[in-house]
Design a protein around this motif. Structure first.
Motif, PDB file in Angstrom:
ATOM      1  N   ASP A 207       0.837  -1.207   0.000  1.00 19.80           N
ATOM      2  CA  ASP A 207       0.000   0.000   0.000  1.00 19.80           C
ATOM      3  C   ASP A 207       0.870   1.255   0.000  1.00 19.80           C
ATOM      4  N   LYS A 210       2.241   1.608  -3.426  1.00 19.20           N
ATOM      5  CA  LYS A 210       1.248   2.165  -4.361  1.00 19.20           C
ATOM      6  C   LYS A 210       1.107   3.666  -4.154  1.00 19.20           C
ATOM      7  N   ALA A 213       3.819   5.208  -5.935  1.00 21.67           N
ATOM      8  CA  ALA A 213       3.564   5.129  -7.375  1.00 21.67           C
ATOM      9  C   ALA A 213       2.647   6.268  -7.814  1.00 21.67           C
ATOM     10  N   VAL A 214       1.612   6.534  -7.008  1.00 26.94           N
ATOM     11  CA  VAL A 214       0.670   7.611  -7.360  1.00 26.94           C
ATOM     12  C   VAL A 214       1.395   8.956  -7.337  1.00 26.94           C
ATOM     13  N   TYR A 236       3.412   0.165  -9.201  1.00 27.86           N
ATOM     14  CA  TYR A 236       2.019  -0.125  -8.873  1.00 27.86           C
ATOM     15  C   TYR A 236       1.671  -1.577  -9.205  1.00 27.86           C
ATOM     16  N   SER A 240       0.903  -4.710  -6.522  1.00 30.56           N
ATOM     17  CA  SER A 240      -0.365  -5.442  -6.546  1.00 30.56           C
ATOM     18  C   SER A 240      -0.127  -6.932  -6.715  1.00 30.56           C
TER      19      SER A 240
END
Ligand SMILES: [Zn+2]
Length: 377
Positions: A207, A210, A213-214, A236, A240
């Motif tokens: 998490d 991610k 990544a955003v 990302y 996942s």
């Protein structure tokens, strides 16, 4: 990995190059070559050494330097991956290969559950190696400056080593960001896994990865940096995939086929007409049946097998004309994680379970997914 070819072997580990790597080298060379003067200023400032730019800005030399530096950067990436691989191998993990890709390197290792005790040193050694390479390059800058600063080639060498020194230190910092599945994220997971189950540690680390990544993606869009966007994308996806893989491995640890398979199995005889098989599929809502002849498993017949035949042909055919004969079967003691691997490797959804040549059940992908869901409660 598809689209890769082998360039050699180091420490017995095959080194592969992915075709995207060949695209990025000229691009990097062009970027480096077209910004040569501003970069030379930057290197001069960072190292506080004088650089004679008369040679490096002549003719095509900036672009040749660009190629040399891009190749040097990827040599640094390769050394980084080799460091991971050597430490992994010392812990008994098998290394299949190292592939150089557009965004760096990937070491392909044996599958299995990551062990936090092993993962911590394995993840740390990569960035540490990059820092070491960066410092060695920087050392050369000062060595050249103090020994041969008057030679015409000195400016060229200081530029190359200075540039590679900076790039490897960036590699060190960037990889240490706790953006799972990058090295820093793996260090974070190994730390978390000391206090909680591995799949929860992975989920938290993923998490955070991610989230990075955003942020990278937003920066990439705002400053129009395609490379950063690409990195964001890979982080990302990687985060996942790893969460799902670890969740399955943890929840299905010690689960054997015998406890998840469906039994008794509906079987069909090799002489049954295909039209009857289709009727049985409708009646039972099963999409495939093992074919059994006098108690011995001889094949498996699925919707896909039936669909290969035209409706007219089906009328005259029997199961033995359409069934798949080289059957993959497992025993009731087979670990379920092995079955999942087998299903994705062979692209099949159901596997008969055989005990001493007799069919005792059938295990499907959805049987396994149901167990995962139940175990999650
Ligand atoms: Zn690494």
């Amino acid at each position: 990995m598809n689209g890769s070819f082998r360039i050699g072997r180091i420490f017995g580990i095959p080194i592969l190059i992915h075709f995207t790597f060949l695209l990025i080298i000229p691009l990097f060379a062009w970027i480096i070559g077209s910004q040569i003067e501003t970069t030379a200023d930057l290197i001069r400032e960072i190292y506080s050494v004088p650089i004679d730019v008369s040679l490096i800005t002549t003719g095509y030399i900036p672009y040749i330097l660009g190629i040399v530096i891009s190749l040097g950067l990827f040599a640094g990436v390769l050394v980084h991956e080799l460091a991971h691989s050597v430490v992994a191998r010392q812990s008994g993990i098998k290394i299949n290969s190292i592939t150089l890709l557009i965004f760096g390197g990937v070491a392909s290792m044996e599958e299995g559950l990551p062990d936090p005790v092993v993962e911590l040193p394995m993840a740390l050694i990569g960035p540490i190696t990059s820092l070491f390479v960066g410092l060695v390059c920087s050392g050369f800058v000062y060595l050249i400056d103090s020994m041969v600063s008057d030679a015409p080639l000195a400016g060229v060498l200081i530029f190359i080593f200075g540039y590679l020194g900076i790039l490897n230190v960036i590699l060190f910092i960037f990889n240490l960001l706790p953006a799972f599945p990058m090295d820093g994220g793996r260090v974070l997971r190994a730390g978390l896994a000391k206090r909680m189950p591995l799949h929860r540690a992975t989920r938290i680390a993923a998490d955070i990865g991610k989230g990075f990544a955003v942020v990278f993606a937003i920066i990439g869009i705002v400053f129009f940096n395609p490379l950063l966007l690409l990195i964001a994308f890979f982080i990302y996806i990687g985060a996942s995939q790893e969460t799902v893989a670890v969740k399955y491995s943890v929840l299905l640890q010690d689960v054997r086929v015998g406890s998840v398979m469906s039994s008794p199995v509906i079987t069909v005889a090799p002489t049954l007409p295909v039209t009857k098989v289709i009727e049985t599929m409708f009646a039972t809502k099963h999409l495939g049946f093992p074919v059994v002849d006098r108690d011995v498993l001889v094949g498996i017949v699925t919707v896909a097998d039936v669909q290969k035949m035209s409706p007219i042909d089906r009328d005259a055919m029997q199961v033995r004309d359409v069934m798949t004969r080289n059957i993959i079967a497992v025993s009731p003691d087979t670990p379920v994680t092995d079955v999942l691997r087998l299903m994705s490797a062979k692209d099949i959804g159901r596997i008969p379970v055989v005990d001493k040549d007799r069919i005792v059940g059938i295990v499907t992908r959805s049987d396994i997914l149901k167990v995962v869901e139940l175990k999650e409660i």
